[in-house]
Design a protein around this motif. Structure first.
Motif, PDB file in Angstrom:
ATOM      1  N   HIS A 165      47.692  -6.009  18.474  1.00 36.16           N
ATOM      2  CA  HIS A 165      47.541  -7.535  18.218  1.00 36.16           C
ATOM      3  C   HIS A 165      46.780  -7.614  16.728  1.00 36.16           C
ATOM      4  O   HIS A 165      45.884  -6.708  16.649  1.00 36.16           O
ATOM      5  CB  HIS A 165      46.696  -7.835  19.111  1.00 36.16           C
ATOM      6  CG  HIS A 165      46.759  -9.382  19.325  1.00 36.16           C
ATOM      7  ND1 HIS A 165      45.983 -10.225  18.666  1.00 36.16           N
ATOM      8  CD2 HIS A 165      47.327 -10.352  20.436  1.00 36.16           C
ATOM      9  CE1 HIS A 165      46.280 -11.476  18.971  1.00 36.16           C
ATOM     10  NE2 HIS A 165      47.019 -11.389  20.061  1.00 36.16           N
ATOM     11  N   PRO A 166      47.253  -8.510  16.003  1.00 37.25           N
ATOM     12  CA  PRO A 166      46.595  -8.543  14.815  1.00 37.25           C
ATOM     13  C   PRO A 166      44.873  -8.878  15.130  1.00 37.25           C
ATOM     14  O   PRO A 166      44.275  -8.639  14.093  1.00 37.25           O
ATOM     15  CB  PRO A 166      47.249 -10.124  14.508  1.00 37.25           C
ATOM     16  CG  PRO A 166      48.475 -10.177  14.805  1.00 37.25           C
ATOM     17  CD  PRO A 166      48.271  -9.829  16.436  1.00 37.25           C
ATOM     18  N   ALA A 167      44.452  -9.604  15.912  1.00 35.16           N
ATOM     19  CA  ALA A 167      43.124  -9.765  16.230  1.00 35.16           C
ATOM     20  C   ALA A 167      42.454  -8.215  16.297  1.00 35.16           C
ATOM     21  O   ALA A 167      41.265  -8.313  15.965  1.00 35.16           O
ATOM     22  CB  ALA A 167      42.921 -10.392  17.647  1.00 35.16           C
ATOM     23  N   ALA A 168      43.131  -7.368  16.547  1.00 39.06           N
ATOM     24  CA  ALA A 168      42.537  -5.859  16.853  1.00 39.06           C
ATOM     25  C   ALA A 168      42.137  -5.468  15.342  1.00 39.06           C
ATOM     26  O   ALA A 168      41.088  -4.855  15.175  1.00 39.06           O
ATOM     27  CB  ALA A 168      43.580  -5.042  17.226  1.00 39.06           C
ATOM     28  N   ALA A 169      42.646  -5.779  14.390  1.00 37.31           N
ATOM     29  CA  ALA A 169      42.358  -5.360  12.876  1.00 37.31           C
ATOM     30  C   ALA A 169      41.165  -6.394  12.428  1.00 37.31           C
ATOM     31  O   ALA A 169      40.371  -5.932  11.537  1.00 37.31           O
ATOM     32  CB  ALA A 169      43.354  -5.657  12.012  1.00 37.31           C
ATOM     33  N   LEU A 170      40.964  -7.554  13.021  1.00 36.71           N
ATOM     34  CA  LEU A 170      39.888  -8.320  12.832  1.00 36.71           C
ATOM     35  C   LEU A 170      38.446  -7.579  13.475  1.00 36.71           C
ATOM     36  O   LEU A 170      37.413  -7.953  12.850  1.00 36.71           O
ATOM     37  CB  LEU A 170      40.075  -9.694  13.242  1.00 36.71           C
ATOM     38  CG  LEU A 170      41.193 -10.467  12.766  1.00 36.71           C
ATOM     39  CD1 LEU A 170      41.333 -11.679  13.227  1.00 36.71           C
ATOM     40  CD2 LEU A 170      41.373 -10.483  11.211  1.00 36.71           C
ATOM     41  N   HIS A 171      38.797  -7.138  14.472  1.00 40.17           N
ATOM     42  CA  HIS A 171      37.502  -6.278  15.165  1.00 40.17           C
ATOM     43  C   HIS A 171      37.216  -4.887  14.694  1.00 40.17           C
ATOM     44  O   HIS A 171      36.263  -4.419  14.860  1.00 40.17           O
ATOM     45  CB  HIS A 171      37.716  -6.333  16.784  1.00 40.17           C
ATOM     46  CG  HIS A 171      37.949  -7.714  17.062  1.00 40.17           C
ATOM     47  ND1 HIS A 171      37.082  -8.678  16.949  1.00 40.17           N
ATOM     48  CD2 HIS A 171      38.705  -8.123  18.007  1.00 40.17           C
ATOM     49  CE1 HIS A 171      37.508  -9.655  17.582  1.00 40.17           C
ATOM     50  NE2 HIS A 171      38.677  -9.549  18.091  1.00 40.17           N
ATOM     51  N   GLN A 172      38.331  -4.297  14.125  1.00 40.59           N
ATOM     52  CA  GLN A 172      38.143  -2.955  13.847  1.00 40.59           C
ATOM     53  C   GLN A 172      39.230  -2.773  12.354  1.00 40.59           C
ATOM     54  O   GLN A 172      40.273  -2.470  12.401  1.00 40.59           O
ATOM     55  CB  GLN A 172      38.933  -1.750  14.751  1.00 40.59           C
ATOM     56  CG  GLN A 172      38.322  -1.984  16.296  1.00 40.59           C
ATOM     57  CD  GLN A 172      39.208  -1.059  17.276  1.00 40.59           C
ATOM     58  OE1 GLN A 172      39.310   0.256  16.899  1.00 40.59           O
ATOM     59  NE2 GLN A 172      39.564  -1.713  18.189  1.00 40.59           N
ATOM     60  N   GLN A 173      38.529  -3.042  11.379  1.00 44.00           N
ATOM     61  CA  GLN A 173      39.112  -3.015  10.100  1.00 44.00           C
ATOM     62  C   GLN A 173      39.860  -1.655   9.849  1.00 44.00           C
ATOM     63  O   GLN A 173      40.760  -1.771   9.005  1.00 44.00           O
ATOM     64  CB  GLN A 173      37.815  -2.940   8.890  1.00 44.00           C
ATOM     65  CG  GLN A 173      37.457  -4.510   8.769  1.00 44.00           C
ATOM     66  CD  GLN A 173      38.380  -5.482   8.151  1.00 44.00           C
ATOM     67  OE1 GLN A 173      39.146  -5.257   7.351  1.00 44.00           O
ATOM     68  NE2 GLN A 173      38.425  -6.635   8.834  1.00 44.00           N
ATOM     69  N   ALA A 174      39.596  -0.599  10.365  1.00 45.23           N
ATOM     70  CA  ALA A 174      40.287   0.675  10.163  1.00 45.23           C
ATOM     71  C   ALA A 174      41.696   0.622  10.595  1.00 45.23           C
ATOM     72  O   ALA A 174      42.605   1.326  10.338  1.00 45.23           O
ATOM     73  CB  ALA A 174      39.619   1.813  11.018  1.00 45.23           C
ATOM     74  N   LEU A 175      41.951  -0.328  11.484  1.00 46.02           N
ATOM     75  CA  LEU A 175      43.410  -0.565  12.139  1.00 46.02           C
ATOM     76  C   LEU A 175      44.159  -1.373  11.150  1.00 46.02           C
ATOM     77  O   LEU A 175      45.597  -1.495  11.147  1.00 46.02           O
ATOM     78  CB  LEU A 175      43.228  -1.357  13.396  1.00 46.02           C
ATOM     79  CG  LEU A 175      42.787  -0.335  14.600  1.00 46.02           C
ATOM     80  CD1 LEU A 175      42.783  -1.321  15.859  1.00 46.02           C
ATOM     81  CD2 LEU A 175      43.679   0.756  14.766  1.00 46.02           C
TER      82      LEU A 175
END
Length: 214
Positions: A165-175
């Protein structure tokens, strides 16, 4: 012969009918706390469909999918894949916001499932991209997104592509780099799916009649 324009109009009418039902749906308890339900949006003849998890606060306020921070990142991802938001259909597994943005519950997913399936059947996309584990579970039960992200799976005549989910990258920049890399594969995946559909259509055509030489 089917009139393509009429067929597109019929699809749009069906999607509008489904959306109207979603807006007044009371199948689960989420209708008691939502501001607006979020049916989804995009062209009725979209060749690619994105399915997220559930609306958040911004989506609940506007009645549109992916309009918050995750939505802005999704638009960046689409651009990186050579796509525009107006090219694709975007929706969620659950059509109303769970309170406090909690995960959708099993009964809420079940309540919305017929709406989602009708949307898929109406649009009939070549590619479905699942965003997050709840939409992934419909086609990849028991799998881990960390193991299968970006790897398409054939489902009948279409390809299903599980992604973070795009939100995952907002919480984990490494993603972020991982998600960008997965989206970069979409043009090739879409081309493969379209080629497969065209080949299947040709295979279904009756052979040309043979002319007798006598």
């Amino acid at each position: 012969m089917v009139n393509v324009a009429a067929s597109a109009q019929e699809k749009e009418a069906l999607l509008n009918e489904i959306a109207a039902e979603i807006r007044v749906c009371t199948r689960c308890e989420l209708h008691r706390t939502r501001t607006n339900s979020v049916p989804g949006e995009g062209p009725a003849d979209a060749r690619i469909m994105f399915i997220g998890e559930a609306p958040g606060w911004n989506e609940d306020q506007q009645g549109r999918p992916f309009v918050g921070a995750a939505g802005k990142f999704l638009e960046e991802l689409l651009a990186a894949a050579g796509l525009k938001r107006s090219d694709v259909f975007i929706t969620n597994v659950v059509k109303s916001r769970p309170p406090g943005n909690r995960d959708p519950l099993p009964d809420e997913i079940v309540a919305c499932a017929p709406f989602l399936q009708r949307q898929i059947d109406t649009i009939d996309p070549d590619v479905i991209v699942t965003l997050g584990r709840f939409s992934m579970a419909k086609w990849f039960p028991g799998e881990r997104i960390s193991r299968i992200h970006g790897q398409p799976k054939k489902d009948g005549k279409r390809l299903i592509v599980p992604m973070y989910h795009p939100a995952a990258a907002l919480h984990q920049q490494a993603l972020k780099a991982t998600i960008l890399e997965d989206f970069a594969k979409l043009p090739r995946i879409l081309a493969e799916a379209e080629a497969a559909r065209e080949a299947e259509a040709r295979a279904d055509e009756p052979p040309p009649s043979q002319i007798s030489m006598f």
